[in-house]
Each structure stands twice: as C-alpha cells, then as structure tokens.
Design an enzyme around this catalytic site. Sequence first.
Site, PDB file in Angstrom:
ATOM      1  N   CYS A  78       0.839  -1.200   0.000  1.00 38.77           N
ATOM      2  CA  CYS A  78       0.000   0.000   0.000  1.00 38.77           C
ATOM      3  C   CYS A  78       0.883   1.264   0.000  1.00 38.77           C
ATOM      4  CB  CYS A  78      -1.002  -0.028   1.145  1.00 38.77           C
ATOM      5  SG  CYS A  78      -2.350   1.173   0.923  1.00 38.77           S
ATOM      6  N   HIS A 187      -3.834  -4.655  -0.476  1.00 42.12           N
ATOM      7  CA  HIS A 187      -3.429  -5.252   0.797  1.00 42.12           C
ATOM      8  C   HIS A 187      -3.509  -6.777   0.708  1.00 42.12           C
ATOM      9  CE1 HIS A 187      -3.260  -1.664   3.409  1.00 42.12           C
ATOM     10  NE2 HIS A 187      -4.183  -1.184   2.598  1.00 42.12           N
ATOM     11  N   GLU A 189      -2.675  -8.794   2.974  1.00 42.52           N
ATOM     12  CA  GLU A 189      -3.088  -9.276   4.295  1.00 42.52           C
ATOM     13  C   GLU A 189      -4.584  -9.153   4.522  1.00 42.52           C
ATOM     14  OE1 GLU A 189      -2.449  -4.871   5.077  1.00 42.52           O
ATOM     15  OE2 GLU A 189      -1.705  -6.422   3.704  1.00 42.52           O
TER      16      GLU A 189
END
Length: 207
Positions: A78, A187, A189
């Site tokens: 990001c 992202h 994650e």
Amino acid sequence: MVILDYGSGNLRSAERAVQRAGADVEVTADPHAALEADGLVVPGVGAFSACMEGLRSVSGEKIIGKRLAGCRPVLGICVGMQILFERGVEHGVEAEGAGEWPGTVDKLEADVLPHMGWNTVRAPADSQLFAGLDADTRFYFVHSYAARTWELDSGLAGRQPKVTWANHGQDFVAAVENGPLWATQFHPEKSGDAGAHLLRNWLHTLS
C-alpha cells in the site's frame, strides 16, 4: 522475516498474514535485524508525507537501499509501495519519497474515492508474484492515490521490471516485481486466500 515498524501500517495484520503464509516473523525497527532478515516487509497506511517521515525516523530508506544493493528482497504494501517512488503529491503538497523508482504518486481521477473494495488486476504472463492465480482473482484495495504511470525502463539486478495494472477510473500501478524489490498497492493481508497465495509466492523466492 522482518516487518519494519516505523509507526505506519497494519503491523499486526501483516504479521499474522505472513505467519499464516509460513514464515517466522519479527516486527521491529532494529536496523541490524531489518538488514539481515531473509525478507523485509514495508507496510504503510495514511498520508505519503507522514509515512516518509516515519520511515526516515528509523533510517528505513537507508535500510531499503542497502538491502537492494545486496539483492536482498523487500516487499512494500500500500503506502509502503507508494513511498518507493520519487515523490508523492497530496492536497497540493509535494513530498520526497525513497526514490527507488522514478515517478510521482498522486490522486486518482475517479468518480468515487477512495478506491475501496475488491478489484481485479492485469498481471504479466510471466509474473512470479501472481503465479497460480486466475486472471479474475480479486484483491482488496483502500486508497485514493497511486502511481498512474511507470517510468523505469531497466530494473534492479539486471531484470526487466514486471508491472501489474488495475483500473479505478483510470489505470494505475497495482504491483511491481523489480529484481529484489516487489510491491503491491492492494493489501495482501486483507485479501483472503488470494492474498495468502500471493504472500507464499513471495516467500518462496526467499529460499
């Protein structure tokens, strides 16, 4: 594996995601640990200028530069990707980035901002980062700013950069594989199974 703690980013969610992908993880700002780790993750959320201020407070830009000089892998996520470019412009204010890649991060031209939610990407056929993922795989984005052009012709370690694109109002750089320096605007994650698969692809390059 080290996740660089410089006061920005979803450190714990990044830590858990990399752990689930199979790595032993340490979250730290210690320069020695960050330099010596098999891989370094540089997360980031918020404003470009604030992230750069935090990065410089732990000499993060120097750590990244030293790792890349030794062909040691770095993954930006990001805003951790955005600060790898030369500069960022937010609300008319220009801030200097880490300068690993030429170009400017600025506001997307789109009817709806931020670009928040799931989106597909267009990855090169020979991408290692997206290997094994279908073309319609979606990843989770949260951002209003991006690199809208790619200006680097020849990459790190003598390898041609592989640039992945996405679209929200206009095309923007969604991911880069540039020698030992990889990064994603989205992202991983927060991207479920697809993000976990992508992180495993990166981890496999470290061994």
